[in-house]
Design a protein around this motif. Structure first.
Motif, PDB file in Angstrom:
ATOM      1  N   GLN A 107      70.460  -0.522  -9.951  1.00 53.69           N
ATOM      2  CA  GLN A 107      70.276  -0.865 -11.372  1.00 53.69           C
ATOM      3  C   GLN A 107      68.834  -0.173 -11.636  1.00 53.69           C
ATOM      4  O   GLN A 107      68.675   0.414 -12.560  1.00 53.69           O
ATOM      5  N   VAL A 108      68.101  -0.799 -10.874  1.00 56.04           N
ATOM      6  CA  VAL A 108      66.593  -0.508 -11.167  1.00 56.04           C
ATOM      7  C   VAL A 108      66.329   1.060 -10.707  1.00 56.04           C
ATOM      8  O   VAL A 108      65.634   1.855 -11.603  1.00 56.04           O
ATOM      9  N   ALA A 109      66.860   1.725  -9.839  1.00 50.81           N
ATOM     10  CA  ALA A 109      66.664   3.210  -9.593  1.00 50.81           C
ATOM     11  C   ALA A 109      67.598   3.975 -10.624  1.00 50.81           C
ATOM     12  O   ALA A 109      67.151   5.198 -10.897  1.00 50.81           O
ATOM     13  N   GLU A 140      46.692   1.831 -22.584  1.00 53.46           N
ATOM     14  CA  GLU A 140      47.876   2.664 -22.013  1.00 53.46           C
ATOM     15  C   GLU A 140      48.453   1.953 -20.833  1.00 53.46           C
ATOM     16  O   GLU A 140      47.840   1.548 -19.891  1.00 53.46           O
ATOM     17  N   VAL A 141      49.923   1.917 -21.017  1.00 48.58           N
ATOM     18  CA  VAL A 141      50.848   1.420 -20.099  1.00 48.58           C
ATOM     19  C   VAL A 141      51.076   2.377 -19.162  1.00 48.58           C
ATOM     20  O   VAL A 141      51.866   3.356 -19.706  1.00 48.58           O
ATOM     21  N   LEU A 142      51.070   2.447 -17.972  1.00 50.09           N
ATOM     22  CA  LEU A 142      51.487   3.584 -16.954  1.00 50.09           C
ATOM     23  C   LEU A 142      52.449   3.157 -15.936  1.00 50.09           C
ATOM     24  O   LEU A 142      51.932   2.418 -15.156  1.00 50.09           O
ATOM     25  N   LEU A 143      53.739   3.231 -16.313  1.00 51.01           N
ATOM     26  CA  LEU A 143      54.717   2.848 -15.362  1.00 51.01           C
ATOM     27  C   LEU A 143      55.193   3.918 -14.401  1.00 51.01           C
ATOM     28  O   LEU A 143      55.698   4.884 -14.745  1.00 51.01           O
ATOM     29  N   LEU A 144      54.637   3.844 -13.247  1.00 50.54           N
ATOM     30  CA  LEU A 144      54.974   4.798 -12.126  1.00 50.54           C
ATOM     31  C   LEU A 144      56.170   4.593 -11.426  1.00 50.54           C
ATOM     32  O   LEU A 144      56.517   3.443 -11.039  1.00 50.54           O
ATOM     33  N   ASP A 145      56.834   5.500 -11.353  1.00 46.99           N
ATOM     34  CA  ASP A 145      58.304   5.603 -10.665  1.00 46.99           C
ATOM     35  C   ASP A 145      58.533   6.912  -9.870  1.00 46.99           C
ATOM     36  O   ASP A 145      57.659   7.819  -9.969  1.00 46.99           O
ATOM     37  N   ASP A 146      59.729   6.636  -9.165  1.00 48.61           N
ATOM     38  CA  ASP A 146      60.101   7.995  -8.630  1.00 48.61           C
ATOM     39  C   ASP A 146      61.611   8.001  -8.461  1.00 48.61           C
ATOM     40  O   ASP A 146      62.208   6.920  -8.816  1.00 48.61           O
ATOM     41  N   TRP A 147      62.256   9.096  -8.524  1.00 47.43           N
ATOM     42  CA  TRP A 147      63.682   9.497  -8.948  1.00 47.43           C
ATOM     43  C   TRP A 147      64.202  10.294  -7.700  1.00 47.43           C
ATOM     44  O   TRP A 147      63.518  11.412  -7.442  1.00 47.43           O
ATOM     45  N   LEU A 148      65.259   9.879  -7.268  1.00 46.84           N
ATOM     46  CA  LEU A 148      66.085  10.718  -6.301  1.00 46.84           C
ATOM     47  C   LEU A 148      67.197  11.494  -7.057  1.00 46.84           C
ATOM     48  O   LEU A 148      67.955  11.132  -7.430  1.00 46.84           O
ATOM     49  N   LEU A 149      66.741  12.924  -7.261  1.00 52.31           N
ATOM     50  CA  LEU A 149      67.533  13.982  -8.164  1.00 52.31           C
ATOM     51  C   LEU A 149      67.910  14.942  -7.477  1.00 52.31           C
ATOM     52  O   LEU A 149      67.388  15.456  -6.430  1.00 52.31           O
TER      53      LEU A 149
END
Ligand SMILES: [Cu+2]
Length: 456
Positions: A138-140, A161-170
Protein backbone atom coordinates in the motif's frame (compact mmCIF):
# COMPACT_ATOMS: atom_id res chain seq x y z
CA UNK A 1 -10.56 14.87 -18.31
CA UNK A 2 -10.71 13.61 -14.76
CA UNK A 3 -7.11 12.46 -15.05
CA UNK A 4 -5.99 15.94 -16.04
CA UNK A 5 -7.65 17.41 -12.97
CA UNK A 6 -6.12 14.81 -10.68
CA UNK A 7 -2.71 15.38 -12.15
CA UNK A 8 -2.97 19.11 -11.69
CA UNK A 9 -4.01 18.57 -8.09
CA UNK A 10 -1.07 16.19 -7.64
CA UNK A 11 1.32 18.78 -9.04
CA UNK A 12 -0.03 21.51 -6.80
CA UNK A 13 0.26 19.25 -3.76
CA UNK A 14 3.81 18.47 -4.78
CA UNK A 15 4.64 22.17 -4.88
CA UNK A 16 3.30 22.59 -1.37
CA UNK A 17 0.68 25.02 -2.65
CA UNK A 18 -2.31 23.19 -1.23
CA UNK A 19 -1.18 22.77 2.36
CA UNK A 20 -4.21 21.93 4.39
CA UNK A 21 -4.69 23.06 7.92
CA UNK A 22 -6.37 20.56 10.17
CA UNK A 23 -9.65 21.46 11.73
CA UNK A 24 -9.13 22.04 15.40
CA UNK A 25 -11.44 20.38 17.92
CA UNK A 26 -15.00 21.05 16.93
CA UNK A 27 -17.14 18.14 18.00
CA UNK A 28 -20.27 19.48 16.33
CA UNK A 29 -19.09 18.88 12.78
CA UNK A 30 -17.91 15.70 11.11
CA UNK A 31 -14.15 15.54 10.81
CA UNK A 32 -12.52 16.38 7.50
CA UNK A 33 -12.26 13.24 5.39
CA UNK A 34 -8.99 11.66 4.33
CA UNK A 35 -9.96 9.35 1.51
CA UNK A 36 -7.96 6.42 0.19
CA UNK A 37 -8.79 6.10 -3.49
CA UNK A 38 -7.33 5.26 -6.86
CA UNK A 39 -5.89 8.16 -8.85
CA UNK A 40 -3.63 8.88 -11.80
CA UNK A 41 -0.32 10.70 -11.29
CA UNK A 42 2.41 11.88 -13.64
CA UNK A 43 5.32 10.25 -11.80
CA UNK A 44 7.43 9.50 -14.87
CA UNK A 45 8.82 12.32 -17.04
CA UNK A 46 6.47 14.12 -19.44
CA UNK A 47 5.84 11.96 -22.49
CA UNK A 48 5.35 8.83 -20.42
CA UNK A 49 1.83 7.75 -19.48
CA UNK A 50 0.39 8.59 -16.11
CA UNK A 51 0.67 5.96 -13.39
CA UNK A 52 -2.32 4.54 -11.57
CA UNK A 53 -1.65 4.90 -7.85
CA UNK A 54 -3.48 4.44 -4.56
CA UNK A 55 -3.71 7.90 -3.07
CA UNK A 56 -5.00 9.93 -0.18
CA UNK A 57 -7.51 12.47 -1.52
CA UNK A 58 -6.46 11.84 -5.13
CA UNK A 59 -2.98 13.34 -4.83
CA UNK A 60 0.51 11.86 -4.82
CA UNK A 61 1.86 12.20 -2.22
CA UNK A 62 -1.25 12.67 -0.06
CA UNK A 63 -2.25 16.17 1.07
CA UNK A 64 0.29 17.92 3.26
CA UNK A 65 -1.32 18.09 6.69
CA UNK A 66 -0.26 21.02 8.88
CA UNK A 67 -1.33 21.30 12.49
CA UNK A 68 -0.18 23.67 15.25
CA UNK A 69 1.74 21.98 18.07
CA UNK A 70 -0.62 20.90 20.85
CA UNK A 71 -3.71 20.95 18.62
CA UNK A 72 -6.03 18.08 17.87
CA UNK A 73 -5.81 16.40 14.52
CA UNK A 74 -9.11 14.92 13.39
CA UNK A 75 -9.54 13.06 10.15
CA UNK A 76 -12.28 10.69 9.06
CA UNK A 77 -10.42 8.00 7.11
CA UNK A 78 -12.67 6.91 4.25
CA UNK A 79 -11.63 3.73 2.51
CA UNK A 80 -12.65 3.86 -1.16
CA UNK A 81 -10.15 1.17 -2.14
CA UNK A 82 -11.26 -2.42 -2.67
CA UNK A 83 -8.93 -3.71 0.06
CA UNK A 84 -8.83 -3.02 3.83
CA UNK A 85 -6.51 -0.24 5.00
CA UNK A 86 -5.55 1.95 7.99
CA UNK A 87 -3.48 5.07 8.63
CA UNK A 88 -0.34 5.26 10.79
CA UNK A 89 0.92 8.67 11.97
CA UNK A 90 4.63 8.04 11.89
CA UNK A 91 6.70 9.45 14.75
CA UNK A 92 3.77 11.04 16.58
CA UNK A 93 3.86 10.14 20.28
CA UNK A 94 0.22 9.27 20.13
CA UNK A 95 -2.57 7.57 22.01
CA UNK A 96 -2.11 3.87 21.18
CA UNK A 97 -5.69 3.46 19.88
CA UNK A 98 -4.92 6.00 17.12
CA UNK A 99 -1.64 4.43 15.93
CA UNK A 100 -3.24 2.78 12.91
CA UNK A 101 -1.53 -0.63 13.00
CA UNK A 102 -4.02 -3.15 11.65
CA UNK A 103 -4.10 -6.28 13.79
CA UNK A 104 -2.39 -4.64 16.78
CA UNK A 105 -4.08 -1.31 17.61
CA UNK A 106 -7.21 -1.50 15.45
CA UNK A 107 -8.97 -3.65 12.88
CA UNK A 108 -8.22 -2.75 9.30
CA UNK A 109 -10.95 -0.55 7.82
CA UNK A 110 -12.89 -2.59 5.23
CA UNK A 111 -13.68 -1.16 1.78
CA UNK A 112 -16.48 1.38 1.98
CA UNK A 113 -16.05 1.92 5.73
CA UNK A 114 -14.59 4.77 7.77
CA UNK A 115 -12.48 5.25 10.89
CA UNK A 116 -12.19 8.51 12.86
CA UNK A 117 -8.63 9.42 13.84
CA UNK A 118 -8.64 12.03 16.59
CA UNK A 119 -5.56 12.84 18.65
CA UNK A 120 -3.46 15.63 20.10
CA UNK A 121 -0.05 16.28 18.54
CA UNK A 122 2.39 16.90 21.39
CA UNK A 123 5.55 17.56 19.39
CA UNK A 124 6.44 20.06 16.71
CA UNK A 125 8.40 18.85 13.72
CA UNK A 126 8.40 16.85 10.50
CA UNK A 127 6.35 13.66 10.54
CA UNK A 128 4.47 11.65 7.95
CA UNK A 129 1.49 9.38 7.61
CA UNK A 130 1.15 6.19 5.64
CA UNK A 131 -0.88 3.00 5.29
CA UNK A 132 -0.19 0.36 7.94
CA UNK A 133 -2.19 -2.52 6.49
CA UNK A 134 -0.19 -4.64 4.04
CA UNK A 135 2.10 -1.61 3.99
CA UNK A 136 4.67 -3.18 1.69
CA UNK A 137 2.15 -2.92 -1.13
CA UNK A 138 0.00 0.00 0.00
CA UNK A 139 2.85 2.43 0.67
CA UNK A 140 4.55 1.42 -2.59
CA UNK A 141 1.30 2.18 -4.42
CA UNK A 142 1.31 5.72 -3.05
CA UNK A 143 -0.42 5.80 0.34
CA UNK A 144 1.77 8.31 2.18
CA UNK A 145 1.96 12.03 2.87
CA UNK A 146 3.69 14.63 5.03
CA UNK A 147 2.41 15.63 8.48
CA UNK A 148 3.93 18.89 9.65
CA UNK A 149 3.45 20.03 13.26
CA UNK A 150 4.19 23.74 13.43
CA UNK A 151 6.20 25.36 16.23
CA UNK A 152 4.43 28.29 17.93
CA UNK A 153 7.58 30.30 17.15
CA UNK A 154 8.72 29.11 13.76
CA UNK A 155 12.32 29.83 12.78
CA UNK A 156 12.97 32.87 10.61
CA UNK A 157 13.17 31.48 7.07
CA UNK A 158 11.98 32.75 3.71
CA UNK A 159 10.37 29.47 2.72
CA UNK A 160 9.44 26.11 4.20
CA UNK A 161 9.64 23.25 1.70
CA UNK A 162 8.59 19.67 2.36
CA UNK A 163 10.53 17.18 0.23
CA UNK A 164 9.12 13.69 0.36
CA UNK A 165 11.67 11.40 -1.28
CA UNK A 166 10.43 8.18 -2.84
CA UNK A 167 11.08 5.64 -5.54
CA UNK A 168 8.73 3.64 -7.72
CA UNK A 169 9.15 0.35 -9.53
CA UNK A 170 7.55 1.06 -12.92
CA UNK A 171 7.21 -0.93 -16.10
CA UNK A 172 9.39 1.17 -18.44
CA UNK A 173 6.90 0.86 -21.33
CA UNK A 174 3.59 1.50 -19.60
CA UNK A 175 4.81 3.51 -16.55
CA UNK A 176 2.53 1.34 -14.38
CA UNK A 177 3.67 0.00 -11.02
CA UNK A 178 5.12 -3.52 -11.15
CA UNK A 179 2.31 -5.46 -9.48
CA UNK A 180 4.35 -8.27 -7.89
CA UNK A 181 4.74 -7.03 -4.34
CA UNK A 182 5.80 -10.36 -2.87
CA UNK A 183 8.79 -11.18 -5.05
CA UNK A 184 11.05 -13.50 -2.97
CA UNK A 185 14.10 -11.58 -4.23
CA UNK A 186 12.75 -8.34 -2.69
CA UNK A 187 11.64 -10.07 0.50
CA UNK A 188 14.92 -11.86 1.12
CA UNK A 189 17.42 -9.22 -0.07
CA UNK A 190 17.42 -5.44 0.36
CA UNK A 191 13.68 -4.94 -0.19
CA UNK A 192 11.65 -3.50 -3.06
CA UNK A 193 13.67 -0.82 -4.81
CA UNK A 194 12.19 1.44 -7.46
CA UNK A 195 13.71 2.09 -10.85
CA UNK A 196 12.57 5.72 -10.82
CA UNK A 197 13.55 8.01 -7.96
CA UNK A 198 11.74 11.27 -7.31
CA UNK A 199 10.43 13.86 -4.89
CA UNK A 200 6.86 14.91 -4.00
CA UNK A 201 5.46 12.45 -6.52
CA UNK A 202 7.62 13.50 -9.47
CA UNK A 203 10.77 12.43 -11.19
CA UNK A 204 13.32 15.32 -11.24
CA UNK A 205 11.61 17.97 -9.10
CA UNK A 206 12.81 21.52 -9.81
CA UNK A 207 12.16 24.46 -7.48
CA UNK A 208 12.94 28.14 -7.88
CA UNK A 209 15.20 29.96 -5.44
CA UNK A 210 16.86 33.35 -4.92
CA UNK A 211 20.46 33.94 -3.97
CA UNK A 212 20.88 34.18 -0.17
CA UNK A 213 17.36 32.99 0.31
CA UNK A 214 16.99 31.01 3.55
CA UNK A 215 15.05 27.77 3.19
CA UNK A 216 13.80 25.27 5.70
CA UNK A 217 13.94 21.91 3.96
CA UNK A 218 12.02 19.05 5.52
CA UNK A 219 13.30 15.81 4.00
CA UNK A 220 11.23 12.67 4.47
CA UNK A 221 12.30 9.25 3.17
CA UNK A 222 9.03 7.60 2.13
CA UNK A 223 10.68 4.87 0.05
CA UNK A 224 10.04 1.21 0.78
CA UNK A 225 13.68 0.22 1.02
CA UNK A 226 16.02 2.84 -0.45
CA UNK A 227 18.58 4.44 1.84
CA UNK A 228 19.19 7.93 0.44
CA UNK A 229 22.78 9.20 0.53
CA UNK A 230 22.54 12.91 -0.19
CA UNK A 231 24.78 15.94 -0.58
CA UNK A 232 24.05 19.61 -1.16
CA UNK A 233 25.57 21.79 -3.85
CA UNK A 234 25.06 25.56 -3.86
CA UNK A 235 23.21 25.29 -0.54
CA UNK A 236 24.86 25.52 2.83
CA UNK A 237 23.52 25.45 6.32
CA UNK A 238 22.64 23.35 9.31
CA UNK A 239 20.60 20.38 10.36
CA UNK A 240 18.19 21.40 13.10
CA UNK A 241 15.99 18.35 13.71
CA UNK A 242 16.02 14.58 13.20
CA UNK A 243 12.86 12.46 12.98
CA UNK A 244 10.86 15.50 14.04
CA UNK A 245 12.80 16.20 17.23
CA UNK A 246 14.82 19.41 17.50
CA UNK A 247 18.57 19.17 18.04
CA UNK A 248 19.92 21.09 21.06
CA UNK A 249 21.92 23.26 18.66
CA UNK A 250 22.07 23.54 14.87
CA UNK A 251 24.76 21.22 13.53
CA UNK A 252 26.77 21.30 10.32
CA UNK A 253 25.17 19.20 7.60
CA UNK A 254 27.29 16.07 7.05
CA UNK A 255 29.03 15.94 3.67
CA UNK A 256 27.01 12.81 3.00
CA UNK A 257 23.63 12.90 4.62
CA UNK A 258 22.17 9.42 5.14
CA UNK A 259 18.41 9.07 5.31
CA UNK A 260 17.10 5.55 5.93
CA UNK A 261 13.51 4.61 5.08
CA UNK A 262 11.06 6.55 7.33
CA UNK A 263 13.74 8.89 8.68
CA UNK A 264 13.41 12.68 8.41
CA UNK A 265 15.81 15.57 8.70
CA UNK A 266 15.06 19.29 8.94
CA UNK A 267 17.66 21.56 7.36
CA UNK A 268 17.97 25.32 7.40
CA UNK A 269 20.03 26.29 4.36
CA UNK A 270 21.04 29.43 2.53
CA UNK A 271 21.25 29.53 -1.24
CA UNK A 272 24.94 30.28 -1.69
CA UNK A 273 25.72 28.87 -5.16
CA UNK A 274 27.55 31.08 -7.66
CA UNK A 275 25.89 29.56 -10.71
CA UNK A 276 22.27 29.40 -11.80
CA UNK A 277 21.61 26.10 -10.06
CA UNK A 278 21.78 24.53 -6.65
CA UNK A 279 20.78 20.98 -5.89
CA UNK A 280 20.22 18.17 -3.49
CA UNK A 281 22.09 15.30 -5.07
CA UNK A 282 21.74 11.58 -4.50
CA UNK A 283 24.44 8.95 -4.70
CA UNK A 284 23.30 6.35 -7.23
CA UNK A 285 24.06 2.64 -7.42
CA UNK A 286 26.46 3.59 -10.22
CA UNK A 287 28.52 5.55 -7.64
CA UNK A 288 27.65 8.79 -9.44
CA UNK A 289 25.81 11.80 -8.02
CA UNK A 290 22.38 12.51 -9.54
CA UNK A 291 20.12 15.49 -9.03
CA UNK A 292 17.34 14.65 -6.57
CA UNK A 293 15.92 18.18 -6.30
CA UNK A 294 17.20 21.04 -8.48
CA UNK A 295 16.93 24.70 -7.50
CA UNK A 296 16.93 27.26 -10.32
CA UNK A 297 18.47 30.42 -8.92
CA UNK A 298 17.34 33.83 -10.13
CA UNK A 299 17.29 37.16 -8.29
CA UNK A 300 18.53 37.97 -4.82
CA UNK A 301 16.74 37.64 -1.49
CA UNK A 302 19.42 39.69 0.23
CA UNK A 303 22.93 40.94 -0.42
CA UNK A 304 24.68 38.80 2.15
CA UNK A 305 24.30 35.58 4.07
CA UNK A 306 22.57 35.70 7.38
CA UNK A 307 23.88 34.59 10.79
CA UNK A 308 23.46 31.03 12.02
CA UNK A 309 19.88 30.21 13.03
CA UNK A 310 18.81 29.72 16.63
CA UNK A 311 18.04 26.15 17.68
CA UNK A 312 14.45 25.02 17.20
CA UNK A 313 12.50 25.13 20.47
CA UNK A 314 12.71 21.79 22.32
CA UNK A 315 9.67 19.54 22.41
CA UNK A 316 8.18 18.50 25.77
CA UNK A 317 9.34 15.26 27.34
CA UNK A 318 12.83 15.05 25.86
CA UNK A 319 14.65 14.13 29.09
CA UNK A 320 17.21 11.37 28.47
CA UNK A 321 16.41 7.95 29.94
CA UNK A 322 18.14 6.90 33.15
CA UNK A 323 20.75 4.49 31.77
CA UNK A 324 21.88 3.33 35.21
CA UNK A 325 18.37 2.04 35.97
CA UNK A 326 17.59 0.82 32.46
CA UNK A 327 16.51 -2.74 31.80
CA UNK A 328 18.84 -4.28 29.18
CA UNK A 329 17.18 -6.03 26.24
CA UNK A 330 18.74 -7.61 23.18
CA UNK A 331 17.01 -8.16 19.86
CA UNK A 332 18.84 -10.35 17.39
CA UNK A 333 18.10 -9.66 13.73
CA UNK A 334 18.64 -12.83 11.69
CA UNK A 335 17.86 -14.43 8.37
CA UNK A 336 17.71 -13.19 4.80
CA UNK A 337 19.87 -14.04 1.83
CA UNK A 338 23.60 -14.51 2.39
CA UNK A 339 23.07 -14.55 6.14
CA UNK A 340 24.38 -17.00 8.71
CA UNK A 341 21.14 -18.85 9.29
CA UNK A 342 21.45 -22.55 8.47
CA UNK A 343 19.80 -23.92 5.34
CA UNK A 344 17.31 -25.96 7.39
CA UNK A 345 16.40 -22.97 9.61
CA UNK A 346 15.92 -20.88 6.48
CA UNK A 347 13.73 -23.51 4.85
CA UNK A 348 11.57 -23.70 7.97
CA UNK A 349 11.15 -19.93 7.93
CA UNK A 350 10.27 -19.85 4.25
CA UNK A 351 7.52 -22.41 4.80
CA UNK A 352 5.80 -19.78 6.93
CA UNK A 353 6.29 -17.15 4.21
CA UNK A 354 9.09 -15.43 6.10
CA UNK A 355 12.78 -14.76 5.55
CA UNK A 356 13.75 -12.91 8.73
CA UNK A 357 13.42 -13.08 12.51
CA UNK A 358 13.51 -10.49 15.28
CA UNK A 359 14.47 -11.90 18.66
CA UNK A 360 14.19 -15.41 17.21
CA UNK A 361 10.60 -14.92 16.05
CA UNK A 362 9.10 -14.23 12.63
CA UNK A 363 6.22 -11.77 12.71
CA UNK A 364 4.47 -10.08 15.64
CA UNK A 365 2.56 -13.12 16.98
CA UNK A 366 0.44 -13.00 20.12
CA UNK A 367 3.10 -12.26 22.71
CA UNK A 368 5.21 -9.09 22.89
CA UNK A 369 8.98 -9.06 22.56
CA UNK A 370 9.03 -7.29 25.92
CA UNK A 371 6.48 -6.50 28.63
CA UNK A 372 7.41 -3.13 30.15
CA UNK A 373 6.09 -1.10 33.05
CA UNK A 374 5.01 2.43 32.30
CA UNK A 375 7.91 4.79 33.02
CA UNK A 376 10.53 2.04 32.93
CA UNK A 377 13.86 2.97 31.32
CA UNK A 378 15.09 0.46 28.75
CA UNK A 379 18.24 -0.11 26.76
CA UNK A 380 17.64 -2.19 23.69
CA UNK A 381 20.53 -3.61 21.70
CA UNK A 382 19.80 -4.50 18.07
CA UNK A 383 22.28 -7.15 16.93
CA UNK A 384 22.20 -7.15 13.14
CA UNK A 385 23.43 -10.62 12.27
CA UNK A 386 22.38 -10.38 8.61
CA UNK A 387 24.03 -9.29 5.37
CA UNK A 388 21.79 -6.21 4.99
CA UNK A 389 21.14 -2.88 6.71
CA UNK A 390 17.82 -2.52 8.53
CA UNK A 391 15.97 0.65 9.58
CA UNK A 392 14.47 -0.27 12.94
CA UNK A 393 11.42 1.79 13.90
CA UNK A 394 9.64 1.94 17.25
CA UNK A 395 6.08 3.27 17.35
CA UNK A 396 4.78 5.58 20.06
CA UNK A 397 8.10 6.65 21.60
CA UNK A 398 11.40 8.10 20.43
CA UNK A 399 14.70 6.59 21.53
CA UNK A 400 18.29 7.78 21.66
CA UNK A 401 21.19 5.79 20.31
CA UNK A 402 23.74 4.85 22.98
CA UNK A 403 26.96 5.96 21.31
CA UNK A 404 30.25 4.10 21.58
CA UNK A 405 31.56 6.47 24.22
CA UNK A 406 28.41 5.91 26.30
CA UNK A 407 26.85 9.28 25.52
CA UNK A 408 23.31 9.43 24.17
CA UNK A 409 22.57 10.58 20.64
CA UNK A 410 19.64 12.73 19.50
CA UNK A 411 16.06 11.53 19.80
CA UNK A 412 14.93 9.49 16.82
CA UNK A 413 12.17 7.05 15.96
CA UNK A 414 14.12 5.05 13.39
CA UNK A 415 17.73 3.84 13.62
CA UNK A 416 19.68 2.46 10.70
CA UNK A 417 21.48 -0.70 11.75
CA UNK A 418 24.32 -1.97 9.59
CA UNK A 419 25.10 -5.54 8.55
CA UNK A 420 27.17 -7.36 11.12
CA UNK A 421 26.99 -4.53 13.65
CA UNK A 422 25.07 -3.89 16.82
CA UNK A 423 23.36 -0.64 17.77
CA UNK A 424 21.99 0.10 21.20
CA UNK A 425 19.11 2.51 21.79
CA UNK A 426 17.64 3.72 25.08
CA UNK A 427 14.25 5.13 25.94
CA UNK A 428 11.79 5.57 28.75
CA UNK A 429 8.71 3.41 28.18
CA UNK A 430 6.35 6.23 29.11
CA UNK A 431 3.57 5.70 26.58
CA UNK A 432 1.19 2.86 27.46
CA UNK A 433 -0.03 0.49 24.77
CA UNK A 434 0.98 -2.07 22.20
CA UNK A 435 3.73 -0.58 20.09
CA UNK A 436 5.04 -2.10 16.90
CA UNK A 437 8.83 -2.46 16.60
CA UNK A 438 9.79 -3.29 13.05
CA UNK A 439 12.09 -2.84 10.11
CA UNK A 440 11.01 0.00 7.83
CA UNK A 441 12.32 -1.79 4.78
CA UNK A 442 8.70 -2.77 4.28
CA UNK A 443 9.39 -6.04 2.45
CA UNK A 444 11.44 -7.11 5.47
CA UNK A 445 8.62 -6.14 7.84
CA UNK A 446 6.25 -8.26 5.74
CA UNK A 447 8.67 -11.20 5.76
CA UNK A 448 9.20 -11.56 9.49
CA UNK A 449 10.79 -8.32 10.73
CA UNK A 450 7.81 -7.14 12.78
CA UNK A 451 7.64 -7.38 16.54
CA UNK A 452 5.99 -5.40 19.34
CA UNK A 453 6.38 -4.31 22.91
CA UNK A 454 3.65 -3.89 25.51
CA UNK A 455 3.78 -0.99 27.97
CA UNK A 456 1.35 -1.18 30.88
CU1 LIG B 1 15.16 -4.75 7.21
Amino acid sequence: MQNVTLTRRAVLAGMGATALTARIGNAATAPTPLTAQRAMAQIAPEGYPQTEVWSYDGTLPGPQLRVPQGARLQRRFVNKLDVPSSVHWHGIRIDNAMDGVAGLTQDAVPPGQTFDYDFVVPDAGTYWYHAHTNSMEQVARGLSGALIIEEPDAPDVDRDEVLLLDDWLLDPDTAQLEPDFTHPMDLSHGGRFGNLVGTNGHYALTLKAKRHERLRLRLINAANARIFVLRLTGLSGWQVALDGMSLPAPEPIPEELILAPAQRVDLIVDVTGDGAQAAIERLGNDDQWHSQVAFEISGEASRTRRDAPAPLPPNPNMAPPDLAQARPLEMKIEGGAMGRMSRSQMQGLMQSGNFWTLGGKAGPGDTPFAQLSKGEPVRLRFVNDTAFPHAMHLHGMHFREVLEDGRLGPMRDTVLTFAGRSHEVAFTADNPGKWLLHCHMLAHAAAGMSSWIDVT
